[in-house]
Design an enzyme around this catalytic site. Structure first.
Site, PDB file in Angstrom:
ATOM      1  N   GLU A 286      90.371  80.441  -4.694  1.00 58.15           N
ATOM      2  CA  GLU A 286      89.093  80.863  -5.261  1.00 58.15           C
ATOM      3  C   GLU A 286      89.169  82.250  -5.893  1.00 58.15           C
ATOM      4  OE1 GLU A 286      84.575  80.843  -3.417  1.00 58.15           O
ATOM      5  OE2 GLU A 286      86.277  81.204  -2.099  1.00 58.15           O
ATOM      6  N   HIS A 288      86.834  85.026  -6.556  1.00 60.71           N
ATOM      7  CA  HIS A 288      85.545  85.352  -5.947  1.00 60.71           C
ATOM      8  C   HIS A 288      85.315  86.855  -6.037  1.00 60.71           C
ATOM      9  CE1 HIS A 288      82.623  86.004  -2.715  1.00 60.71           C
ATOM     10  NE2 HIS A 288      82.456  84.694  -2.581  1.00 60.71           N
ATOM     11  N   ASP A 318      84.390  81.038  -8.747  1.00 66.93           N
ATOM     12  CA  ASP A 318      83.090  81.246  -8.102  1.00 66.93           C
ATOM     13  C   ASP A 318      82.240  82.058  -9.081  1.00 66.93           C
ATOM     14  OD1 ASP A 318      81.147  83.014  -6.581  1.00 66.93           O
ATOM     15  OD2 ASP A 318      81.794  81.700  -4.953  1.00 66.93           O
ATOM     16  N   GLU A 403      76.312  76.285  -5.086  1.00 68.12           N
ATOM     17  CA  GLU A 403      76.596  76.980  -3.835  1.00 68.12           C
ATOM     18  C   GLU A 403      75.545  78.074  -3.663  1.00 68.12           C
ATOM     19  OE1 GLU A 403      80.605  78.356  -1.654  1.00 68.12           O
ATOM     20  OE2 GLU A 403      79.976  79.700  -3.259  1.00 68.12           O
TER      21      GLU A 403
END
Length: 431
Positions: A286, A288, A318, A403
């Site tokens: 990820e 992020h 993300d 999310e």
């Protein structure tokens, strides 16, 4: 399980008949303390955005049968049970617009055990209901992460409720957290795995991404070796495959505020690539916040992709990295300095779209991270008006998986996910 509110979060939609939108529907739970014969129902007034529909107009659907109010009063074999919701259909050519609506209902029940002059009882409820349009055909695919329902799942909602919610808003992908959603992890009962596949089939959902962790510092006296880290990753690859997932996001322990992964990450991945290929599961670490795209962490992943040529190691983006404003109302506690200055790791990165385009060929999955979409379908932090067109213009057709990571008030995650899908699909449909 039914929502606590009389007006249910699921079931709010336009009604399409022969290609025409003829009205809208909402779903109610019985507001009484006991079930009642349908003949005791005395109508329901529906008020949407201040416009009132008289109690005799809506149609009632109970136990699979639909009635006018007069027909309902004449029934002898229908009941409104406490555990069975009623679907209310309101005729309205053209239906309702996409977005957030203020909805109020006044449900009228007659109670024969009350004196006649007061036997007609009014139950009132209100809610902000979100009308989500159908997903545009082609292009992006729309899913949801169970993380969005944190604090609600296993308290107010079962895992099946979450899947039902995702299906009800018209999403087709489900992302889970291995250690958060698989009972008996890492060795679930085979009967549960069969149940899981049955739920996917029942709700028409595709298993998308499986969130896993490689806890490099799980031992107090030393870090995991490369072999141990690989074993953890491979355990999750096998379990994800058994559950039907096609990608695994391994979250490696980090060593800095920029989320530099523990150096063991590369050995763990290299040891696992053959298994990933055999299972046809993509390993996707990820990107992020506070790690931007132009950063040694991201470049390290890209270098490995290009060096190995593997189709089973790609990136997961993300969307918190695109935030243009800081998110200060998270589920976790946040400390802000006495001078009100936002800590460095919470400052918005506002990663430009040009950086996304540069790595897009390596992006397998996008977690559509967000914290709040308001009543006007405006995201307070994430510039979806730039992100969605960029993805479409460059032909990216993977999963956008909601999310939600905002305040954890009851049912707020479910409501916010609906708002985000209404926003994303509106932007995609406008292209």
């Amino acid at each position: 399980m039914l929502d606590r509110n009389v007006i249910q979060g699921r079931g709010f939609r336009n009604v399409v008949e022969d290609g025409r939108v003829t009205g809208f529907q909402l779903v109610l739970r019985n507001p009484n303390y006991r079930g009642v014969a349908a003949s005791l129902l005395d109508g329901v007034e529906v008020v949407v955005d201040g416009e009132r529909v008289p109690d005799s107009v809506p149609l009632w659907t109970l136990q699979g049968r639909t009635f006018t109010l007069d027909e309902l009063r004449a029934t002898t074999d229908v009941r409104w049970q406490l555990d069975e919701p009623a679907t209310i259909t309101v005729p309205r050519p053209g239906g309702l617009a996409t977005g957030v609506h203020d909805v109020e209902v006044l449900v009228y029940l007659r109670r024969p055990y009350f004196p006649p002059m007061v036997s007609r009882t009014t139950f009132t409820a209100s809610a902000k209901a979100v009308l989500v349009p159908p997903a545009p055909e082609g292009g992006l695919r729309y899913g949801v992460s169970t993380y969005s329902y944190t604090a609600d799942v296993y308290t107010l909602m079962t895992l099946e409720d979450v899947l039902a919610d995702v299906a009800d808003l018209g999403a087709t992908g489900i992302e889970i957290l291995g250690e958060g959603n698989v009972p008996g992890y890492p060795s679930p009962d085979p009967a549960w795995i069969d149940t899981w596949h049955g739920l996917l089939q029942r709700y028409g959902l595709t298993a998308t991404n499986y969130g896993s962790w490689v806890d490099t510092e799980m031992w107090r006296d030393r870090a995991l070796t490369g072999e141990e880290a690989a074993a953890q990753l491979q355990l999750d690859l096998r379990l994800a495959h058994r559950l039907g997932f096609t990608s695994v996001r391994p979250k490696f322990g980090v060593t800095s505020w920029q989320l530099d992964p523990h150096p063991v990450w590369e050995e763990a991945v290299l040891r696992s690539l053959d298994l990933a290929a055999d299972l046809d599961v993509v390993i996707c670490p990820e990107i992020h916040a506070p790690t931007p795209i132009r950063h040694p962490v991201t470049q390290g992943y890209v270098d490995l992709i290009e060096r190995t040529g593997s189709k089973h190691f790609k990136l997961l983006i993300d969307t918190g990295i695109f935030n243009t404003a800081p998110v200060l109302e998270l589920s976790e506690e946040i400390e802000v300095g006495d001078d009100g200055e936002v800590p460095e790791h919470l400052r918005p990165l506002a990663v430009p779209m040009a950086d996304l385009v540069e790595v897009l060929p390596h992006v397998h999955f996008i977690q559509a991270k967000f914290a709040e979409v308001d009543d006007d379908l405006h995201d307070l932090h994430v510039p979806w008006g730039e992100i969605v067109p960029t993805l479409l213009e460059h032909g990216w057709s993977g999963w956008l998986s909601s999310e939600y990571e905002g305040r954890r008030e009851p049912y707020r995650g479910a409501d916010q996910v609906r708002r985000q899908h209404a926003l994303l699909r509106s932007l995609a449909g406008a292209r």
